[in-house]
Write a protein that holds these residues in place. Structure first.
Motif, PDB file in Angstrom:
ATOM      1  N   LEU A   1       8.978  50.700   8.411  1.00  0.00           N
ATOM      2  CA  LEU A   1      10.012  50.810   9.471  1.00  0.00           C
ATOM      3  C   LEU A   1      11.210  51.474   9.012  1.00  0.00           C
ATOM      4  CD1 LEU A   1       9.425  47.014  10.691  1.00  0.00           C
ATOM      5  CD2 LEU A   1       8.180  49.107  11.247  1.00  0.00           C
ATOM      6  N   PHE A   2      11.954  52.015  10.092  1.00  0.00           N
ATOM      7  CA  PHE A   2      13.446  52.437  10.036  1.00  0.00           C
ATOM      8  C   PHE A   2      14.115  51.940  11.197  1.00  0.00           C
ATOM      9  CE2 PHE A   2      11.043  55.239   7.190  1.00  0.00           C
ATOM     10  CZ  PHE A   2      11.957  55.447   6.060  1.00  0.00           C
ATOM     11  N   ASP A   3      15.212  51.573  11.135  1.00  0.00           N
ATOM     12  CA  ASP A   3      16.067  51.304  12.193  1.00  0.00           C
ATOM     13  C   ASP A   3      16.641  52.694  12.957  1.00  0.00           C
ATOM     14  OD1 ASP A   3      18.643  51.915  11.160  1.00  0.00           O
ATOM     15  OD2 ASP A   3      18.641  50.062  10.225  1.00  0.00           O
ATOM     16  N   GLN A   4      17.320  52.668  14.035  1.00  0.00           N
ATOM     17  CA  GLN A   4      17.539  53.851  14.936  1.00  0.00           C
ATOM     18  C   GLN A   4      18.720  54.674  14.078  1.00  0.00           C
ATOM     19  OE1 GLN A   4      16.964  55.922  17.681  1.00  0.00           O
ATOM     20  NE2 GLN A   4      14.777  54.725  17.487  1.00  0.00           N
ATOM     21  N   GLU A   5      19.484  53.939  13.151  1.00  0.00           N
ATOM     22  CA  GLU A   5      20.534  54.417  12.506  1.00  0.00           C
ATOM     23  C   GLU A   5      20.041  55.336  11.455  1.00  0.00           C
ATOM     24  OE1 GLU A   5      24.098  54.015  12.828  1.00  0.00           O
ATOM     25  OE2 GLU A   5      23.169  52.982  14.595  1.00  0.00           O
ATOM     26  N   GLN A   6      18.878  55.277  10.910  1.00  0.00           N
ATOM     27  CA  GLN A   6      18.311  56.187  10.153  1.00  0.00           C
ATOM     28  C   GLN A   6      17.767  57.477  10.701  1.00  0.00           C
ATOM     29  OE1 GLN A   6      18.756  55.044   6.736  1.00  0.00           O
ATOM     30  NE2 GLN A   6      19.714  53.316   8.180  1.00  0.00           N
ATOM     31  N   SER A   7      17.867  57.615  12.043  1.00  0.00           N
ATOM     32  CA  SER A   7      17.141  58.945  12.841  1.00  0.00           C
ATOM     33  C   SER A   7      17.621  60.236  12.184  1.00  0.00           C
ATOM     34  CB  SER A   7      17.533  58.895  14.239  1.00  0.00           C
ATOM     35  OG  SER A   7      16.790  57.616  14.698  1.00  0.00           O
ATOM     36  N   LYS A   8      18.883  60.304  11.580  1.00  0.00           N
ATOM     37  CA  LYS A   8      19.552  61.324  11.269  1.00  0.00           C
ATOM     38  C   LYS A   8      19.021  61.892   9.954  1.00  0.00           C
ATOM     39  CE  LYS A   8      23.431  59.004   9.264  1.00  0.00           C
ATOM     40  NZ  LYS A   8      23.360  57.616   9.873  1.00  0.00           N
ATOM     41  N   TYR A   9      18.186  60.981   9.171  1.00  0.00           N
ATOM     42  CA  TYR A   9      17.408  61.316   7.991  1.00  0.00           C
ATOM     43  C   TYR A   9      15.999  61.618   8.127  1.00  0.00           C
ATOM     44  CZ  TYR A   9      21.647  58.858   6.271  1.00  0.00           C
ATOM     45  OH  TYR A   9      23.087  58.415   6.259  1.00  0.00           O
ATOM     46  N   LEU A  10      15.595  61.340   9.414  1.00  0.00           N
ATOM     47  CA  LEU A  10      14.016  61.516   9.383  1.00  0.00           C
ATOM     48  C   LEU A  10      13.331  62.740   9.953  1.00  0.00           C
ATOM     49  CD1 LEU A  10      13.360  57.536  10.642  1.00  0.00           C
ATOM     50  CD2 LEU A  10      13.456  58.443   8.488  1.00  0.00           C
ATOM     51  N   TYR A  11      14.099  63.826  10.276  1.00  0.00           N
ATOM     52  CA  TYR A  11      13.579  64.922  10.932  1.00  0.00           C
ATOM     53  C   TYR A  11      12.985  64.464  12.326  1.00  0.00           C
ATOM     54  CZ  TYR A  11      14.435  67.013   6.281  1.00  0.00           C
ATOM     55  OH  TYR A  11      14.943  67.149   5.038  1.00  0.00           O
ATOM     56  N   LYS A  12      13.985  64.067  13.269  1.00  0.00           N
ATOM     57  CA  LYS A  12      12.997  63.670  14.279  1.00  0.00           C
ATOM     58  C   LYS A  12      13.223  65.069  15.334  1.00  0.00           C
ATOM     59  CE  LYS A  12      14.713  61.275  18.672  1.00  0.00           C
ATOM     60  NZ  LYS A  12      14.331  62.279  19.428  1.00  0.00           N
ATOM     61  N   VAL A  13      12.021  65.094  16.119  1.00  0.00           N
ATOM     62  CA  VAL A  13      11.858  66.051  16.851  1.00  0.00           C
ATOM     63  C   VAL A  13      12.304  65.806  18.018  1.00  0.00           C
ATOM     64  CG1 VAL A  13      10.211  67.387  18.082  1.00  0.00           C
ATOM     65  CG2 VAL A  13       9.600  66.400  15.923  1.00  0.00           C
ATOM     66  N   PRO A  14      13.501  66.907  18.405  1.00  0.00           N
ATOM     67  CA  PRO A  14      14.165  66.747  19.828  1.00  0.00           C
ATOM     68  C   PRO A  14      13.313  66.429  21.018  1.00  0.00           C
ATOM     69  CG  PRO A  14      14.808  68.677  18.690  1.00  0.00           C
ATOM     70  CD  PRO A  14      13.622  68.283  17.812  1.00  0.00           C
ATOM     71  N   HIS A  15      13.766  65.893  22.028  1.00  0.00           N
ATOM     72  CA  HIS A  15      13.008  65.605  23.336  1.00  0.00           C
ATOM     73  C   HIS A  15      11.528  64.891  22.945  1.00  0.00           C
ATOM     74  CE1 HIS A  15      16.135  68.318  24.842  1.00  0.00           C
ATOM     75  NE2 HIS A  15      15.742  69.099  24.013  1.00  0.00           N
ATOM     76  N   SER A  16      11.771  64.101  21.771  1.00  0.00           N
ATOM     77  CA  SER A  16      10.427  63.478  21.874  1.00  0.00           C
ATOM     78  C   SER A  16      10.663  61.864  20.959  1.00  0.00           C
ATOM     79  CB  SER A  16       9.510  64.167  20.941  1.00  0.00           C
ATOM     80  OG  SER A  16       9.971  64.402  19.379  1.00  0.00           O
ATOM     81  N   LEU A  17       9.433  61.381  20.695  1.00  0.00           N
ATOM     82  CA  LEU A  17       9.732  60.030  20.087  1.00  0.00           C
ATOM     83  C   LEU A  17       8.909  59.948  18.628  1.00  0.00           C
ATOM     84  CD1 LEU A  17       8.225  58.115  22.966  1.00  0.00           C
ATOM     85  CD2 LEU A  17      10.767  58.471  22.409  1.00  0.00           C
ATOM     86  N   ILE A  18       9.090  61.245  17.922  1.00  0.00           N
ATOM     87  CA  ILE A  18       8.483  61.407  16.867  1.00  0.00           C
ATOM     88  C   ILE A  18       8.976  62.027  15.717  1.00  0.00           C
ATOM     89  CG2 ILE A  18       6.064  61.423  17.732  1.00  0.00           C
ATOM     90  CD1 ILE A  18       5.698  64.350  17.444  1.00  0.00           C
ATOM     91  N   THR A  19       8.854  62.155  14.707  1.00  0.00           N
ATOM     92  CA  THR A  19       9.294  62.814  13.496  1.00  0.00           C
ATOM     93  C   THR A  19       8.567  63.880  13.334  1.00  0.00           C
ATOM     94  OG1 THR A  19       8.274  61.706  11.746  1.00  0.00           O
ATOM     95  CG2 THR A  19      10.501  61.007  12.282  1.00  0.00           C
ATOM     96  N   ARG A  20       8.972  64.925  12.282  1.00  0.00           N
ATOM     97  CA  ARG A  20       7.741  65.962  12.025  1.00  0.00           C
ATOM     98  C   ARG A  20       6.517  65.563  11.485  1.00  0.00           C
ATOM     99  NH1 ARG A  20       9.126  71.771  11.197  1.00  0.00           N
ATOM    100  NH2 ARG A  20       6.956  71.483   9.902  1.00  0.00           N
ATOM    101  N   GLU A  21       5.474  65.798  12.340  1.00  0.00           N
ATOM    102  CA  GLU A  21       4.152  65.435  11.888  1.00  0.00           C
ATOM    103  C   GLU A  21       3.296  65.500  10.374  1.00  0.00           C
ATOM    104  OE1 GLU A  21       2.221  65.577  16.478  1.00  0.00           O
ATOM    105  OE2 GLU A  21       2.892  67.269  15.463  1.00  0.00           O
TER     106      GLU A  21
END
Length: 289
Positions: free
Chosen positions: A163-183
């Motif tokens: 698990l990661f909280d939302q504050e970690q999103s900047k490190y997780l390679y979040k894909v824009p306009h979606s709910l996932i990181t790089r697959e």
């Protein structure tokens, strides 16, 4: 070196007061080990029982293939009778998973095997969802569209949860306009040369066994890997933080529809662009070249 992960605290059982003060208000995850031993489901629910009560039903199956522009939202990759699927789980490792399977709708009698626990949150009683997976199958790192508080009840087998909280999103390679990181990120064994920002992320980890409950606070990223064949049930409560609630409304009524529109308009080029931007934005934010 692996991800920076802290073990999620574990308690045998918990009172509503302690849950609210120690975990819900500070929005911290917890594993509750022995809370549901009085449920009929605790002794009844296993793969064989599910095959008995739902074996003739055709179930939607999903694997780990990358998102494609011409696939609808949550469109299954295959379908199979539940009895055949469970036989497959027992026979050999498989990437096929079931997720978001509404047991109230599909097998109403299973409702008699559990109760909605009083943790001080109003659970959505129409949405108890089951999740099944084979050995070494996994979900992509993601967070739920409604940023709900989630109680994840595990039955049969062993499952690892990161698990990661939302504050970690900047490190997780979040894909824009979606709910996932790089697959293509393997969160079980990440390549830090390829994904250097992950070294800065601070997360949580727990292994679940039969009867364990994992509380995931609002909007937490989660990656689930089945160490052995098994299944879980999730109950959810609406986000209470106004920021999370507004983000959930945006996701449901704006983001999802915009993404679907762009898929139809630009096709696979839209998916490829988003995946590229996941790297560009993450590295730009952190000053990584």
């Amino acid at each position: 070196m692996g991800l920076q992960l802290q073990d999620i605290p574990r308690v045998e059982t918990i009172t509503k007061k302690d849950f609210i003060s120690n975990y819900f208000r500070p929005q911290k995850p917890v594993v509750i080990e022995r809370f549901i031993e009085d449920w009929p489901a605790y002794s009844k629910w296993n793969l064989e029982y599910m095959s008995e009560v739902a074996g003739t039903l055709e179930v939607p199956l999903y694997d780990n293939r990358p998102v494609k522009h011409d696939e609808g939202f949550n469109e299954p990759h295959a379908k199979m009778k539940m009895s055949d699927y469970i036989a497959l789980l027992k026979r050999e490792p498989t990437k096929y998973r079931i997720f978001l399977w509404n047991i109230l709708k599909e097998v109403p009698e299973l409702q008699q095997d559990f109760t909605f626990p009083d943790f001080g949150l109003r659970l959505m009683k129409g949405l108890p969802m089951l999740f099944f997976g084979g050995e070494d199958s996994y979900t992509f790192m993601h967070y739920d569209i409604d940023l709900a508080n989630i109680f994840h009840f595990h039955f049969e087998g062993k499952k690892q949860c990161i698990l990661f909280d939302q504050e970690q999103s900047k490190y997780l390679y979040k894909v824009p306009h979606s709910l996932i990181t790089r697959e293509d990120i393997d969160f079980a064994n990440p390549d830090f040369n390829k994904w250097p920002a992950l070294k800065r992320a601070n997360g949580h980890v727990a292994n679940l066994e039969h009867g364990n409950i994992l509380y995931m606070p609002e909007g937490y990223w989660h990656y689930m890997r089945y160490l052995t064949p098994g299944f879980s049930m999730s109950l959810r409560a609406i986000a209470r933080n106004p920021k999370n609630l507004s983000k959930a409304i945006y996701n449901v009524f704006v983001m999802r529809h915009y993404d679907n529109w762009m898929r139809k308009r630009k096709g696979q080029a839209w998916i490829d662009h988003k995946n590229e931007q996941a790297i560009v934005r993450t590295h730009a934010t952190l000053g990584i070249s």
